[in-house]
Design a protein around this motif. Structure first.
Motif, PDB file in Angstrom:
ATOM      1  N   ALA A  83      29.372  39.010  41.386  1.00 27.47           N
ATOM      2  CA  ALA A  83      29.639  37.648  41.847  1.00 27.47           C
ATOM      3  C   ALA A  83      31.115  37.297  41.752  1.00 27.47           C
ATOM      4  O   ALA A  83      31.558  36.299  42.324  1.00 27.47           O
ATOM      5  CB  ALA A  83      28.813  36.656  41.045  1.00 27.47           C
ATOM      6  N   VAL A  84      31.894  38.101  41.016  1.00 27.93           N
ATOM      7  CA  VAL A  84      33.316  37.818  40.818  1.00 27.93           C
ATOM      8  C   VAL A  84      34.131  39.068  41.087  1.00 27.93           C
ATOM      9  O   VAL A  84      33.609  40.184  41.090  1.00 27.93           O
ATOM     10  CB  VAL A  84      33.596  37.322  39.379  1.00 27.93           C
ATOM     11  CG1 VAL A  84      32.854  36.026  39.102  1.00 27.93           C
ATOM     12  CG2 VAL A  84      33.211  38.392  38.363  1.00 27.93           C
ATOM     13  N   SER A  85      35.421  38.872  41.324  1.00 29.87           N
ATOM     14  CA  SER A  85      36.348  39.991  41.461  1.00 29.87           C
ATOM     15  C   SER A  85      36.962  40.305  40.113  1.00 29.87           C
ATOM     16  O   SER A  85      37.034  39.437  39.231  1.00 29.87           O
ATOM     17  CB  SER A  85      37.458  39.630  42.465  1.00 29.87           C
ATOM     18  OG  SER A  85      36.917  39.323  43.727  1.00 29.87           O
ATOM     19  N   GLY A  86      37.409  41.537  39.936  1.00 32.90           N
ATOM     20  CA  GLY A  86      38.024  41.908  38.664  1.00 32.90           C
ATOM     21  C   GLY A  86      38.062  43.404  38.484  1.00 32.90           C
ATOM     22  O   GLY A  86      37.964  44.168  39.445  1.00 32.90           O
ATOM     23  N   LEU A  87      38.184  43.826  37.207  1.00 34.39           N
ATOM     24  CA  LEU A  87      38.236  45.238  36.860  1.00 34.39           C
ATOM     25  C   LEU A  87      36.947  45.642  36.157  1.00 34.39           C
ATOM     26  O   LEU A  87      36.370  44.856  35.395  1.00 34.39           O
ATOM     27  CB  LEU A  87      39.429  45.520  35.944  1.00 34.39           C
ATOM     28  CG  LEU A  87      40.816  45.247  36.517  1.00 34.39           C
ATOM     29  CD1 LEU A  87      41.878  45.504  35.460  1.00 34.39           C
ATOM     30  CD2 LEU A  87      41.064  46.100  37.747  1.00 34.39           C
ATOM     31  N   VAL A  88      36.512  46.870  36.403  1.00 30.63           N
ATOM     32  CA  VAL A  88      35.326  47.392  35.721  1.00 30.63           C
ATOM     33  C   VAL A  88      35.724  47.734  34.296  1.00 30.63           C
ATOM     34  O   VAL A  88      36.490  48.669  34.052  1.00 30.63           O
ATOM     35  CB  VAL A  88      34.777  48.639  36.444  1.00 30.63           C
ATOM     36  CG1 VAL A  88      33.551  49.181  35.698  1.00 30.63           C
ATOM     37  CG2 VAL A  88      34.423  48.327  37.893  1.00 30.63           C
ATOM     38  N   ARG A  89      35.241  46.925  33.337  1.00 27.82           N
ATOM     39  CA  ARG A  89      35.556  47.185  31.929  1.00 27.82           C
ATOM     40  C   ARG A  89      34.591  48.207  31.340  1.00 27.82           C
ATOM     41  O   ARG A  89      35.009  49.120  30.626  1.00 27.82           O
ATOM     42  CB  ARG A  89      35.472  45.872  31.150  1.00 27.82           C
ATOM     43  CG  ARG A  89      35.583  46.024  29.629  1.00 27.82           C
ATOM     44  CD  ARG A  89      36.925  46.574  29.184  1.00 27.82           C
ATOM     45  NE  ARG A  89      38.000  45.677  29.475  1.00 27.82           N
ATOM     46  CZ  ARG A  89      38.352  44.672  28.672  1.00 27.82           C
ATOM     47  NH1 ARG A  89      37.716  44.458  27.561  1.00 27.82           N
ATOM     48  NH2 ARG A  89      39.360  43.900  29.007  1.00 27.82           N
ATOM     49  N   VAL A 142      37.342  45.716  41.714  1.00 27.49           N
ATOM     50  CA  VAL A 142      36.250  45.398  42.634  1.00 27.49           C
ATOM     51  C   VAL A 142      36.411  43.962  43.118  1.00 27.49           C
ATOM     52  O   VAL A 142      37.065  43.147  42.483  1.00 27.49           O
ATOM     53  CB  VAL A 142      34.875  45.577  41.958  1.00 27.49           C
ATOM     54  CG1 VAL A 142      34.669  47.016  41.528  1.00 27.49           C
ATOM     55  CG2 VAL A 142      34.720  44.643  40.766  1.00 27.49           C
ATOM     56  N   THR A 143      35.818  43.709  44.261  1.00 28.77           N
ATOM     57  CA  THR A 143      35.863  42.371  44.832  1.00 28.77           C
ATOM     58  C   THR A 143      34.469  41.770  44.839  1.00 28.77           C
ATOM     59  O   THR A 143      33.456  42.483  44.799  1.00 28.77           O
ATOM     60  CB  THR A 143      36.403  42.401  46.266  1.00 28.77           C
ATOM     61  OG1 THR A 143      35.594  43.285  47.061  1.00 28.77           O
ATOM     62  CG2 THR A 143      37.845  42.906  46.284  1.00 28.77           C
TER      63      THR A 143
END
Length: 275
Positions: A83-89, A142-143
């Motif tokens: 649901a959000v963009s960011g980095l795969v932690r 990821v977006t």
């Protein structure tokens, strides 16, 4: 040899008798030629047997096979998105892993401009199944709404096979199908023709013929872990004896009549037994 007196009595003359050709010894070349005759006969017998075997195979089986490599596997897949963009932690699952609904699959680190610190968003499995086509890596960006992976849910796997209209003359619902996977010679699947759909002329198709999408249901057996949804396969349909099953052309004709009042291009024909 007979001794005869030479004219004038000068002494005996030696006369050599000519031997009959039948009495001569056979030459090595003639012996070799005679020795080859059994091999030639054996070769002819083997060749004849091969031709007869091939002919029998074609007459009894080969002429009833319809093959296409325009086919692919289709499974019940649920795409997993963020649901959000960011980095795969964190990535908490691997390919082919069985999961249950509600299980955490990954965590996405999202930085909100209104917050001083980063927020972790859990990616939750919406269904029970097997992880497929992940390809996700820790640290990857990821977006939102981009598919991260898919979950294959329990259910019937299918193969969708494309054929030209001219190739379905003897194809009927219920006929047996074998599925081969290129690159996986040890994998062979079995199923049957379940349904068909007219999909129109494909780009670059031969003679501009309309194409048929056959829906092939696979036997309910454990799917090989190497098999993926969308994987290209080859499908061989054993049409065999016809006239005892519902022809695909008839199914398409009836469907066209229900949806269109115009004269359809695909006209049904009464198909008799081929043998």
């Amino acid at each position: 040899m007979d001794g005869q007196q030479a004219p004038g009595g000068s002494g005996p003359v030696i006369v050599q008798e000519e031997s009959h050709p039948a009495g001569r010894r056979a030459t090595p070349r003639a012996c070799a030629g005679r020795a080859l005759w059994p091999l030639v006969g054996l070769s002819l017998m083997i060749g004849t047997a091969i031709v007869l075997s091939w002919t029998f195979e074609y007459v009894t089986v080969g002429q009833y096979l319809v093959y296409t490599d325009d086919a692919y596997v289709r499974m019940n897949e649920v795409p997993i998105t963020s649901a959000v963009s960011g980095l795969v932690r964190d990535l908490l699952v691997i390919d082919n892993q069985e999961i249950v609904a509600g299980q955490v699959l990954a965590r996405i680190e999202h930085r909100d401009e209104s917050a001083a610190t980063a927020v972790l968003n859990d990616i939750i499995a919406p269904v029970t199944g097997v992880v497929a086509a992940s390809g996700l890596h820790v640290g990857e960006s990821v977006t939102a709404d981009r598919p991260l992976m898919a979950v294959v849910t329990p259910g019937e796997a299918q193969v969708i096979a494309g054929l030209a209209v001219s190739e379905i003359t003897y194809v009927a619902i219920g006929q047996a199908v074998t599925i081969d996977v290129p690159g996986l010679p040890s994998v062979r699947l079995y199923g049957h023709v379940a349904d068909a759909e007219l999909i129109g002329a494909a780009s670059g198709s031969r003679y501009g013929e309309d194409r048929i999408a056959l829906k092939i249901s696979l036997l309910k057996a454990a799917m090989p872990p190497e098999l993926r949804s969308g994987m290209a396969v080859g499908a061989t349909i054993l049409t065999g004896l016809t006239g005892t099953e519902r022809m695909v052309s008839q199914v398409l004709q009836e469907r066209a009549q229900r949806t269109c009042s115009c004269e359809p291009d695909l006209r049904p024909t009464t198909v008799q037994r081929r043998i």
